[in-house]
Write an enzyme that holds these catalytic residues in place. Structure first.
Site, PDB file in Angstrom:
ATOM      1  N   THR A 153      -6.956   1.711   1.840  1.00  0.00           N
ATOM      2  CA  THR A 153      -6.902   0.513   1.003  1.00  0.00           C
ATOM      3  C   THR A 153      -7.439  -0.649   1.843  1.00  0.00           C
ATOM      4  O   THR A 153      -7.492  -0.577   3.073  1.00  0.00           O
ATOM      5  CB  THR A 153      -5.459   0.205   0.568  1.00  0.00           C
ATOM      6  OG1 THR A 153      -4.657   0.089   1.741  1.00  0.00           O
ATOM      7  CG2 THR A 153      -4.891   1.308  -0.310  1.00  0.00           C
TER       8      THR A 153
ATOM      9  N   ARG B 228      -2.638  -4.441  -6.886  1.00  0.00           N
ATOM     10  CA  ARG B 228      -3.751  -4.158  -5.967  1.00  0.00           C
ATOM     11  C   ARG B 228      -3.491  -2.808  -5.288  1.00  0.00           C
ATOM     12  O   ARG B 228      -2.471  -2.155  -5.540  1.00  0.00           O
ATOM     13  CB  ARG B 228      -3.870  -5.244  -4.903  1.00  0.00           C
ATOM     14  CG  ARG B 228      -2.721  -5.205  -3.911  1.00  0.00           C
ATOM     15  CD  ARG B 228      -2.895  -6.185  -2.767  1.00  0.00           C
ATOM     16  NE  ARG B 228      -1.875  -5.959  -1.748  1.00  0.00           N
ATOM     17  CZ  ARG B 228      -1.609  -6.792  -0.756  1.00  0.00           C
ATOM     18  NH1 ARG B 228      -2.267  -7.916  -0.654  1.00  0.00           N
ATOM     19  NH2 ARG B 228      -0.683  -6.501   0.127  1.00  0.00           N
TER      20      ARG B 228
ATOM     21  N   TYR C  16      10.261   0.798   8.840  1.00  0.00           N
ATOM     22  CA  TYR C  16       9.470   1.351   7.732  1.00  0.00           C
ATOM     23  C   TYR C  16       9.679   2.867   7.627  1.00  0.00           C
ATOM     24  O   TYR C  16       9.966   3.399   6.560  1.00  0.00           O
ATOM     25  CB  TYR C  16       7.998   1.013   7.967  1.00  0.00           C
ATOM     26  CG  TYR C  16       7.037   1.556   6.933  1.00  0.00           C
ATOM     27  CD1 TYR C  16       6.944   0.971   5.671  1.00  0.00           C
ATOM     28  CD2 TYR C  16       6.217   2.640   7.222  1.00  0.00           C
ATOM     29  CE1 TYR C  16       6.048   1.466   4.727  1.00  0.00           C
ATOM     30  CE2 TYR C  16       5.316   3.136   6.294  1.00  0.00           C
ATOM     31  CZ  TYR C  16       5.234   2.549   5.044  1.00  0.00           C
ATOM     32  OH  TYR C  16       4.348   3.041   4.116  1.00  0.00           O
TER      33      TYR C  16
ATOM     34  N   ILE D  79      -4.707   6.117   4.327  1.00  0.00           N
ATOM     35  CA  ILE D  79      -5.451   5.885   3.094  1.00  0.00           C
ATOM     36  C   ILE D  79      -6.133   4.519   3.196  1.00  0.00           C
ATOM     37  O   ILE D  79      -5.486   3.511   3.494  1.00  0.00           O
ATOM     38  CB  ILE D  79      -4.530   5.927   1.856  1.00  0.00           C
ATOM     39  CG1 ILE D  79      -3.684   7.216   1.844  1.00  0.00           C
ATOM     40  CG2 ILE D  79      -5.357   5.784   0.580  1.00  0.00           C
ATOM     41  CD1 ILE D  79      -4.458   8.511   1.773  1.00  0.00           C
TER      42      ILE D  79
HETATM   43  N1  LIG Z   1      -2.179   2.651   2.230  1.00  0.00           N
HETATM   44  C1  LIG Z   1      -1.620   3.589   2.979  1.00  0.00           C
HETATM   45  O1  LIG Z   1      -2.264   4.122   3.884  1.00  0.00           O
HETATM   46  C2  LIG Z   1      -0.192   4.029   2.715  1.00  0.00           C
HETATM   47  C3  LIG Z   1       0.289   5.121   3.443  1.00  0.00           C
HETATM   48  C4  LIG Z   1       1.599   5.566   3.203  1.00  0.00           C
HETATM   49  C5  LIG Z   1       2.386   4.940   2.250  1.00  0.00           C
HETATM   50  N2  LIG Z   1       1.889   3.878   1.565  1.00  0.00           N
HETATM   51  C6  LIG Z   1       2.785   3.254   0.571  1.00  0.00           C
HETATM   52  O2  LIG Z   1       2.084   3.130  -0.653  1.00  0.00           O
HETATM   53  C7  LIG Z   1       2.542   1.964  -1.353  1.00  0.00           C
HETATM   54  C8  LIG Z   1       1.351   1.056  -1.647  1.00  0.00           C
HETATM   55  O3  LIG Z   1       0.673   0.757  -0.438  1.00  0.00           O
HETATM   56  P1  LIG Z   1      -0.660  -0.118  -0.397  1.00  0.00           P
HETATM   57  O4  LIG Z   1      -1.378   0.285   0.838  1.00  0.00           O
HETATM   58  O5  LIG Z   1      -1.362  -0.063  -1.709  1.00  0.00           O
HETATM   59  O6  LIG Z   1      -0.007  -1.559  -0.165  1.00  0.00           O
HETATM   60  P2  LIG Z   1      -0.478  -3.027  -0.662  1.00  0.00           P
HETATM   61  O7  LIG Z   1       0.266  -3.978   0.201  1.00  0.00           O
HETATM   62  O8  LIG Z   1      -1.956  -3.142  -0.721  1.00  0.00           O
HETATM   63  O9  LIG Z   1       0.076  -3.107  -2.130  1.00  0.00           O
HETATM   64  C9  LIG Z   1       1.448  -3.147  -2.357  1.00  0.00           C
HETATM   65  C10 LIG Z   1       1.685  -3.925  -3.620  1.00  0.00           C
HETATM   66  O10 LIG Z   1       3.078  -3.897  -3.870  1.00  0.00           O
HETATM   67  C11 LIG Z   1       3.488  -5.208  -4.188  1.00  0.00           C
HETATM   68  N3  LIG Z   1       4.893  -5.327  -3.810  1.00  0.00           N
HETATM   69  C12 LIG Z   1       5.407  -5.212  -2.563  1.00  0.00           C
HETATM   70  N4  LIG Z   1       6.730  -5.406  -2.617  1.00  0.00           N
HETATM   71  C13 LIG Z   1       7.047  -5.645  -3.919  1.00  0.00           C
HETATM   72  C14 LIG Z   1       8.236  -5.927  -4.599  1.00  0.00           C
HETATM   73  N5  LIG Z   1       9.413  -6.048  -3.948  1.00  0.00           N
HETATM   74  N6  LIG Z   1       8.198  -6.097  -5.944  1.00  0.00           N
HETATM   75  C15 LIG Z   1       7.025  -5.993  -6.616  1.00  0.00           C
HETATM   76  N7  LIG Z   1       5.846  -5.767  -6.013  1.00  0.00           N
HETATM   77  C16 LIG Z   1       5.869  -5.584  -4.684  1.00  0.00           C
HETATM   78  C17 LIG Z   1       2.593  -6.132  -3.413  1.00  0.00           C
HETATM   79  O11 LIG Z   1       2.557  -7.426  -4.005  1.00  0.00           O
HETATM   80  C18 LIG Z   1       1.270  -5.387  -3.508  1.00  0.00           C
HETATM   81  O12 LIG Z   1       0.547  -5.754  -4.658  1.00  0.00           O
HETATM   82  C19 LIG Z   1       3.593   1.323  -0.453  1.00  0.00           C
HETATM   83  O13 LIG Z   1       4.875   1.779  -0.839  1.00  0.00           O
HETATM   84  C20 LIG Z   1       3.230   1.840   0.929  1.00  0.00           C
HETATM   85  O14 LIG Z   1       4.332   1.851   1.790  1.00  0.00           O
HETATM   86  C21 LIG Z   1       0.623   3.411   1.776  1.00  0.00           C
END
Ligand SMILES: NC(=O)c1ccc[n+]([C@@H]2O[C@H](COP(=O)([O-])OP(=O)(O)OC[C@H]3O[C@@H](n4cnc5c(N)ncnc54)[C@H](O)[C@@H]3O)[C@@H](O)[C@H]2O)c1
Length: 277
Positions: free
Chosen positions: A216, A26, A181, A214
């Site tokens: 999501t 996702r 984090y 972002i």
């Molecule tokens: N969305 C943002 O604004 C944002 C900003 C900065 C960084 N990030 C980083 O981007 C990445 C994705 O973020 P997102 O917003 O899509 O998060 P999200 O929670 O929607 O998706 C993360 C996905 O990773 C999977 N996951 C988590 N830990 C896992 C593990 N140990 N093994 C396998 N799968 C695992 C979850 O099941 C989930 O499907 C993350 O590393 C997050 O820290 C996101």
């Protein structure tokens, strides 16, 4: 499997390449997988939970599984469900992918995230266990992926690695919130820089992205709790970014056009200068 196309060649610029994206059932990870597939790569979609797609809303508001979304674009893909920090399972997966497709060219260490609420995790009140969990989720998941793909990439003398940091890894949050984090996303930047030095002699590039705000599905709920206007006002572009904008940067970093970029941190944050929690 890698393409001999050079910068400026026509799409699909990743034709013949094999990519793996962790945390890709996702959110941003799924968007990376879809984008790399559209660019021609075979994509291995790895996540610890493929059943949570009800929480993932596509731009049209519909909730679709990763499999449905990948099928809808005619992607060639494999899915694998386990915790990405499990080194033995990751190695077995990558070895089987190389056995089937002949190479592993691209790896995006996207799995990660924080624990607890953003407003209730100040640096001095966090426990070691809080750090440990976020270390496992963000750093050890990347270490596991790198450990699995690096031997193959070295042998191929080619590879493109992208690690995922965050604006939270670049500076402190107001009042030291969400420090576990931020600390681990900071560690990702140092790990990336060292990997780039280590693997450069094998023509493997290693870069990281630092997404900002972002939108999501998961993050929009957090942004709404703070106030959308407030979040947008923290960026130069006065808006929240899209998953597609993040994915375009990943697509670039793994493309032939980025062949001389390694050890770099690419911020994708709309010019975010203010901080908050
Ligand atoms: N969305 C943002 O604004 C944002 C900003 C900065 C960084 N990030 C980083 O981007 C990445 C994705 O973020 P997102 O917003 O899509 O998060 P999200 O929670 O929607 O998706 C993360 C996905 O990773 C999977 N996951 C988590 N830990 C896992 C593990 N140990 N093994 C396998 N799968 C695992 C979850 O099941 C989930 O499907 C993350 O590393 C997050 O820290 C996101």
């Amino acid at each position: 499997m890698r393409s001999s196309q050079t910068a400026g060649s026509r799409s699909p610029h990743l034709a013949g390449q094999v990519a793996i994206v962790t945390g890709a059932s996702r959110g941003l990870g799924l968007e990376y997988a879809l984008t790399l597939a559209r660019s021609g790569a075979v994509v291995v979609v790895q996540d610890r939970d493929f059943s949570q797609f009800g929480e993932h809303a596509a731009p049209d508001g519909a909730a679709r599984s990763a499999v449905q979304e990948l099928d809808a674009i005619g992607a060639e893909y494999r899915i694998a469900e386990f915790d990405a920090s499990d080194e033995a399972q990751m190695k077995a997966l990558v070895d089987s992918v190389v056995e089937e497709f002949g190479s592993i060219d691209i790896a995006v260490a996207n799995a990660g995230g924080g624990t607890g609420s953003i407003g209730d995790s100040r640096a001095s009140s966090l426990a070691g266990a809080d750090f440990e969990a976020v270390f496992r989720g963000n750093v050890l998941t990347a270490v596991s992926l790198v450990g699995a793909v690096a031997p193959h990439m070295k042998e191929q003398q080619y590879g493109r690695l992208v690690l995922v940091s965050s604006q939270g890894g670049m500076r402190a949050n107001t009042r030291g919130n969400y420090a576990h984090y931020g600390s681990m996303k900071s560690a990702i930047i140092s790990y990336m820089r060292n990997l780039a030095q280590d693997l450069g002699e094998y023509s493997i590039t290693v870069n990281a992205i630092a997404p900002g705000y972002i939108g999501t599905d998961r993050m929009m709920r957090q942004f709404e709790s703070v106030g959308i206007d407030e979040i947008e006002g923290r960026t130069a572009l006065d808006r929240i970014g899209t998953a597609q904008e993040c994915a375009a940067s990943v697509d670039f970093l793994v493309s032939p056009a980025a062949s001389y970029i390694t050890g770099s941190l690419l911020t994708i944050d709309g010019g975010s200068v203010r901080n908050g929690a």
